[in-house]
Structure formats: structure tokens, C-alpha cells
Design a protein around this motif. Structure first.
Motif, mmCIF file in Angstrom:
data_model
loop_
_atom_site.group_PDB
_atom_site.id
_atom_site.type_symbol
_atom_site.label_atom_id
_atom_site.label_comp_id
_atom_site.label_asym_id
_atom_site.label_seq_id
_atom_site.Cartn_x
_atom_site.Cartn_y
_atom_site.Cartn_z
ATOM 1 N N LYS A 14 11.102 40.506 -47.319
ATOM 2 C CA LYS A 14 9.923 40.133 -47.973
ATOM 3 C C LYS A 14 9.259 40.524 -48.668
ATOM 4 O O LYS A 14 9.936 41.849 -49.708
ATOM 5 C CB LYS A 14 9.047 40.439 -46.440
ATOM 6 C CG LYS A 14 9.320 39.722 -45.449
ATOM 7 C CD LYS A 14 8.395 39.601 -44.037
ATOM 8 C CE LYS A 14 9.256 38.455 -42.891
ATOM 9 N NZ LYS A 14 8.355 38.046 -42.022
ATOM 10 N N GLU A 90 5.856 36.466 -59.007
ATOM 11 C CA GLU A 90 6.571 35.208 -58.333
ATOM 12 C C GLU A 90 7.769 34.974 -58.871
ATOM 13 O O GLU A 90 8.693 34.683 -58.789
ATOM 14 C CB GLU A 90 5.347 33.885 -59.164
ATOM 15 C CG GLU A 90 6.100 32.189 -58.339
ATOM 16 C CD GLU A 90 6.137 32.359 -57.163
ATOM 17 O OE1 GLU A 90 5.669 33.003 -56.274
ATOM 18 O OE2 GLU A 90 6.640 31.361 -56.899
ATOM 19 N N ARG A 95 8.657 34.905 -54.111
ATOM 20 C CA ARG A 95 7.422 34.903 -52.361
ATOM 21 C C ARG A 95 6.845 35.754 -52.676
ATOM 22 O O ARG A 95 6.989 36.905 -53.081
ATOM 23 C CB ARG A 95 8.579 34.975 -50.897
ATOM 24 C CG ARG A 95 9.205 35.318 -51.357
ATOM 25 C CD ARG A 95 10.088 36.356 -50.064
ATOM 26 N NE ARG A 95 9.437 35.825 -48.782
ATOM 27 C CZ ARG A 95 10.502 35.142 -47.548
ATOM 28 N NH1 ARG A 95 11.467 34.665 -47.440
ATOM 29 N NH2 ARG A 95 10.045 35.550 -46.228
ATOM 30 N N ASP A 97 4.685 38.033 -48.954
ATOM 31 C CA ASP A 97 4.027 38.213 -47.319
ATOM 32 C C ASP A 97 3.074 39.394 -47.852
ATOM 33 O O ASP A 97 2.644 38.492 -46.685
ATOM 34 C CB ASP A 97 5.414 38.157 -47.296
ATOM 35 C CG ASP A 97 7.019 37.068 -46.971
ATOM 36 O OD1 ASP A 97 7.146 37.153 -46.372
ATOM 37 O OD2 ASP A 97 7.551 38.107 -47.942
ATOM 38 N N ASP A 139 -1.591 30.996 -52.058
ATOM 39 C CA ASP A 139 -0.656 29.923 -52.387
ATOM 40 C C ASP A 139 0.481 30.219 -51.540
ATOM 41 O O ASP A 139 0.814 29.154 -51.032
ATOM 42 C CB ASP A 139 -0.802 29.513 -54.185
ATOM 43 C CG ASP A 139 -1.770 27.813 -54.406
ATOM 44 O OD1 ASP A 139 -2.718 27.934 -53.325
ATOM 45 O OD2 ASP A 139 -2.192 27.488 -54.634
ATOM 46 N N PRO A 140 0.905 31.577 -52.844
ATOM 47 C CA PRO A 140 2.461 31.921 -51.969
ATOM 48 C C PRO A 140 2.188 32.397 -50.798
ATOM 49 O O PRO A 140 3.337 31.946 -49.779
ATOM 50 C CB PRO A 140 2.116 33.925 -53.171
ATOM 51 C CG PRO A 140 1.363 33.308 -53.823
ATOM 52 C CD PRO A 140 0.493 32.451 -53.695
ATOM 53 N N SER A 142 0.400 31.399 -48.204
ATOM 54 C CA SER A 142 0.302 30.049 -47.401
ATOM 55 C C SER A 142 1.501 29.726 -47.409
ATOM 56 O O SER A 142 1.813 28.619 -46.282
ATOM 57 C CB SER A 142 -0.170 29.170 -48.426
ATOM 58 O OG SER A 142 -1.850 29.686 -48.160
ATOM 59 N N ARG A 143 2.599 29.676 -47.955
ATOM 60 C CA ARG A 143 3.976 28.756 -47.885
ATOM 61 C C ARG A 143 4.447 29.185 -46.929
ATOM 62 O O ARG A 143 4.980 28.593 -46.034
ATOM 63 C CB ARG A 143 4.986 29.262 -48.943
ATOM 64 C CG ARG A 143 4.840 28.123 -50.325
ATOM 65 C CD ARG A 143 5.357 29.096 -51.827
ATOM 66 N NE ARG A 143 5.121 29.038 -52.782
ATOM 67 C CZ ARG A 143 5.066 30.024 -53.805
ATOM 68 N NH1 ARG A 143 6.302 30.457 -53.209
ATOM 69 N NH2 ARG A 143 4.612 30.180 -55.023
ATOM 70 N N GLN A 144 5.042 31.032 -45.882
ATOM 71 C CA GLN A 144 5.450 31.224 -45.450
ATOM 72 C C GLN A 144 4.489 31.616 -44.452
ATOM 73 O O GLN A 144 4.766 32.074 -43.379
ATOM 74 C CB GLN A 144 6.686 31.872 -45.167
ATOM 75 C CG GLN A 144 6.458 32.871 -46.363
ATOM 76 C CD GLN A 144 6.340 33.622 -47.482
ATOM 77 O OE1 GLN A 144 6.472 32.532 -48.156
ATOM 78 N NE2 GLN A 144 4.919 33.738 -47.979
ATOM 79 N N TYR A 183 -8.485 31.334 -44.127
ATOM 80 C CA TYR A 183 -7.482 30.972 -44.610
ATOM 81 C C TYR A 183 -6.615 31.736 -42.682
ATOM 82 O O TYR A 183 -5.218 31.115 -42.838
ATOM 83 C CB TYR A 183 -6.713 31.866 -45.546
ATOM 84 C CG TYR A 183 -7.758 31.992 -46.498
ATOM 85 C CD1 TYR A 183 -8.423 31.065 -46.811
ATOM 86 C CD2 TYR A 183 -8.900 33.148 -47.382
ATOM 87 C CE1 TYR A 183 -9.528 31.349 -47.983
ATOM 88 C CE2 TYR A 183 -9.653 32.679 -47.993
ATOM 89 C CZ TYR A 183 -9.375 32.076 -48.783
ATOM 90 O OH TYR A 183 -10.358 31.810 -50.236
ATOM 91 N N ARG A 186 -3.511 28.864 -42.404
ATOM 92 C CA ARG A 186 -2.569 28.723 -42.950
ATOM 93 C C ARG A 186 -1.956 29.914 -42.749
ATOM 94 O O ARG A 186 -0.897 30.202 -43.470
ATOM 95 C CB ARG A 186 -3.495 29.193 -44.419
ATOM 96 C CG ARG A 186 -3.621 28.433 -45.160
ATOM 97 C CD ARG A 186 -4.206 28.341 -46.261
ATOM 98 N NE ARG A 186 -5.078 27.783 -47.021
ATOM 99 C CZ ARG A 186 -5.741 27.626 -48.615
ATOM 100 N NH1 ARG A 186 -5.396 27.904 -49.314
ATOM 101 N NH2 ARG A 186 -6.989 27.280 -49.027
#
Ligand SMILES: NC(=O)c1ccc[n+]([C@@H]2O[C@H](COP(=O)([O-])OP(=O)(O)OC[C@H]3O[C@@H](n4cnc5c(N)ncnc54)[C@H](OP(=O)(O)O)[C@@H]3O)[C@@H](O)[C@H]2O)c1
Length: 264
Positions: A14, A90, A95, A97, A139-140, A142-144, A183, A186
């Protein structure tokens, strides 16, 4: 940093971005996370001088421990610079974490002596900078899903006349609760570590304006590694159940109103 033989499944592979990660508590957090197998974005304010060299050396240590690390100078109090910091993260890793909101910079002087530029530094670095970073991380993360930890201090709840930074820490502890609620859906957990006294560079400055601190018994102090251990805990699986909390990490110093006078 020892070669990574402690890699932990929750952390391995990560990516963490640590603001102010070049020295002090931030550097200890970077080392703790690297041992767990986390790739690192180590931010600090200035591209030149000692902090830049420390950040580069820390990256080399992390690489030897088997993770990838980059150092990115950026003043988080400037919105564009904070944006570029997250763009570089990015571009390099694709990514994010974990976000550790550790950077702080503040004048240590009484309120009546604060100049306008002191006040702007106080708010820009220690409040706006954290908000800019959180906005860019959303945003990043929230992806995982991911976890955020903010570094607070006892000044958020106890008055020290030369420590106006405490008022920013209090504001941020409240923001941590709001962010955890806003958040959490998310998959982003947000918490804070409220640390007691740690003998870092900023403590050296604080003790110049408050020499009494020098007389405190050694047992009242924490090491950067001890604080980093709690940050690691809050970024780990515990972040699933601990949300919006500020964990006091001060060896119990703030449990009492009065302490016996130290001998001598
Ligand atoms: N030390 C303590 O006793 C203590 C106790 C409780 C809580 N804390 C908190 O723990 C955190 C770390 O403290 P520390 O004592 O380890 O700090 P420190 O040794 O003074 O290091 C501060 C770090 O923050 C960076 N920084 C400062 N302003 C920045 C900005 N505008 N943008 C990006 N980076 C910036 C510095 O980079 P440069 O070197 O490039 O300026 C440096 O890497 C702080 O939030 C502090 O308030 C400290």
C-alpha cells in the motif's frame, strides 16, 4: 531501517503520504510504515537544506527495507503546491491508502505578540494545509478505502501561553470528527493522535521560550517511535472500528491536575 521482515498483510504494497515526514515524528512514522511494507511519499516544506537531505536519506533507507519511497518538497499551506504533491504521488504510485497529516510549523510566542504573518503561518500550515491535503486525498482514498491520521498535541485542550498552535490543533480535532462522519461511507477512517512531549526539533524551540519544560522528569517524554506506533495502530485494522477519535498518547501525564515537584 532493517530489511523488511515484519511486512504485515494489511499494509504490504500500500501507499502512504506523510506530510512533514522528513524528520521528528513524521520520519519515525515513515520508518514504522516501511517496516510494515508500505510504499512512501515523504513530504517536507523546503526543497533545500537539511530537511531535503534527511528526506532523501529516509527514502534510501526505505528502499533498502524493500519498499519504494519518494521525497516531495511542497508547502502544504499553498493550495497549488498541495495539489502538485498529490499529483506526484498519483503519477508515481497510482494509488493512495494512508494519509498522515503530521506537518506543523508555528510561532511559539504569546498571543499579544503575534504578527499578522505569524497568524497567517499558523492558519495556513496547521489548518488550511491539512484541509487542502484532505481534499486532494479524497478521490484516491475513496477508490479502495483508506485511513487518515492527524497529529495533534495537548495544546488542543490545555493552555500554554506561548503555544497558539494549540488552537489550530483543537480546530483540527473537530475536523477529524466531521471528516470521519462525512467520509466514513466511502471507506475512509479518520482519527487523531494527541501526543504528549517529544524531544524533536520543534521541542528544542519550545523549551527556549518555556525553560520550565526542561525540568520535567524524563518519564514525561515520549519517543517519536512510541508516537509512530500509535499512528501505525490507527492506520491498521483498528481503523475499521475507531472513527473520528483523538487518542491521547502522553503516558498519562494529562490524567492529573497536579504532579509532585520533581526532586532538585
Ligand atoms: N514534538 C512534540 O513534542 C509534539 C507533541 C505533540 C504533537 N506534535 C505534533 O507532531 C507533529 C510532528 O512534530 P515534530 O515535533 O516531529 O515536528 P518537526 O520536527 O518540527 O518537523 C516538522 C516537519 O513538518 C514539515 N513542515 C512544516 N511546515 C510545513 C509545510 N507548510 N508544508 C509541508 N511540510 C511542512 C517540516 O518540513 P521542513 O523541515 O522542510 O520545514 C518537517 O518535516 C506536528 O504536527 C506536531 O505539532 C509534536
Amino acid at each position: 531501517m532493517n530489511p523488511s521482515n515484519e511486512a504485515e498483510p494489511h499494509f504490504q504494497g500500500k501507499v502512504a503520504l506523510i506530510t512533514g515526514g522528513s524528520r521528528g515524528i513524521g520520519a519515525a512514522v515513515a520508518r514504522r510504515l516501511a517496516r510494515a511494507g508500505v510504499n512512501l511519499v515523504i513530504n517536507h516544506r523546503s526543497g533545500r537544506g537539511r530537511s531535503g537531505e534527511l528526506a532523501e536519506a529516509l527514502c534510501r533507507e526505505a528502499e533498502e527495507a524493500g519498499v519504494h519511497a519518494i521525497s516531495v518538497p511542497a508547502d502544504i499551506g499553498k493550495k497549488d503546491a498541495a495539489g502538485e504533491l498529490f499529483s506526484k504521488a498519483e503519477d508515481e504510485f497510482g494509488r493512495l491508502d494512508f494519509l498522515v497529516l503530521n506537518a506543523a510549523r508555528a510561532p511559539f510566542k504569546p498571543w499579544e505578540k503575534l504578527l499578522e504573518r505569524d497568524l497567517r503561518q499558523l492558519v495556513e500550515t496547521n489548518y488550511l494545509g491539512n484541509v487542502f491535503c484532505m481534499q486532494k486525498a479524497l478521490d484516491p482514498l475513496s477508490r479502495q478505502g483508506g485511513a487518515v491520521v492527524f497529529l495533534s498535541s495537548l495544546g488542543s485542550r490545555f493552555a500554554n501561553p506561548d503555544y497558539p498552535l494549540g488552537s489550530m490543533k483543537a480546530a483540527m480535532e473537530t475536523a477529524v470528527k466531521y471528516w470521519a462522519e462525512s467520509y466514513g461511507d466511502r471507506g475512509i477512517s479518520v482519527n487523531a493522535v494527541c501526543a504528549g512531549l517529544v524531544k524533536t526539533d520543534s521541542f528544542k524551540t519550545l523549551r527556549m521560550v518555556d525553560p520550565e519544560l526542561e525540568k520535567l522528569p524524563e518519564r514525561f517524554f515520549l519517543s517519536p517511535e512510541e508516537v509512530a506506533g500509535v499512528v501505525h495502530y490507527l492506520l491498521g485494522p483498528a481503523s475499521d472500528v475507531i472513527r473520528g477519535q483523538t487518542i491521547i498518547t502522553d503516558r498519562g501525564v494529562s490524567n492529573r491536575l497536579r504532579w509532585p515537584t520533581p526532586p532538585g
